[in-house]
Scaffold this motif. Structure first.
Motif: not given
Lengths: 112, 115
Positions: A43-69
């Motif tokens: 099954g899928p395994t959760f990796l990382i999350s981000i909420s819309s109040i942020k534009d970046k979240n980092e966890d070790g080697r993994f970084t998620v970037f959010l561009n809301k516009s």
């Protein structure tokens, strides 16, 4: 109607380099975004999350970037390792977080 | 000590049959879900139960009926199976009705093939 899209079904990257997985969404009301990793026959395994109040979240080697516009998010993996080879799904939800819409996944292959 | 377990892992059955897929979680989570992944790899929510109560019921044929005898179990019963029901079905759970902070914990899936 698919509200979350991953337009690249596959991606190959050399070990040690950066992997960038992309995800687009259509619903401007989405507030929460998650990335999952899936190995075959598991099954899928959760990796990382981000909420819309942020534009970046980092966890070790993994970084998620959010561009809301642009209604776009991306997952960066650096450095990429062969064990990262899997299918990556992005998912998005409204403010309640009780219903996530998934993309169709991007299959990442990290070449040793 | 599997966190979310589904049985069976594979299910091959004929059209018109009735079948059930069982799901159990030992995480103490309040909310459980059923997702369907079709041939296009599209993962779509079917049902969500919070403390044995149905909170999400997406547009799913009424041949599909979830049953939650307690908050650790959410079984999926399918009547009169059709060819289009062939897919991988994933059970998942989360703490509380939101999967925001920690996401869902998924089971390993049940591959249903209707012939």
């Amino acid at each position: 109607d698919q509200q979350v899209k991953q337009n690249s079904p596959s991606l190959s990257v050399q070990e040690g380099r950066i992997s960038i997985l992309n995800c687009d969404y259509t619903n401007s009301m989405f507030d929460y975004f998650l990335w999952y990793k899936k190995y075959p026959a598991e099954g899928p395994t959760f990796l990382i999350s981000i909420s819309s109040i942020k534009d970046k979240n980092e966890d070790g080697r993994f970084t998620v970037f959010l561009n809301k516009s642009a209604k776009h998010l991306s997952l960066h993996i650096v450095p990429s390792q062969p064990g990262d080879s899997a299918v990556y799904f992005c998912a998005a939800s409204g403010h309640t977080g009780n219903q996530f819409y998934f993309g169709t996944g991007t299959s990442l292959t990290v070449i040793p | 000590d599997t966190a979310v377990s589904q049985t069976p892992k594979y299910l091959v059955t004929q059209m018109g049959n009735d079948k059930s897929i069982k799901c159990e979680q030992n995480l103490g989570h309040d909310t459980m879900y059923w997702y369907k992944q079709d041939s296009k790899k599209f993962l779509k929510i079917m049902f969500s139960y919070n403390n044995k109560e149905l909170i999400i019921n997406e547009t799913v044929p009424n041949r599909f009926s979830p049953k939650s005898p307690d908050k650790a179990h959410l079984n999926l019963h399918i009547n009169s199976l059709e060819l289009g029901d062939s897919a991988v079905y994933f059970c998942a759970s989360s703490q509380g009705p939101s999967g925001v902070n920690y996401g869902y914990t998924f089971g390993s899936g049940t591959r249903l093939t209707v012939v």
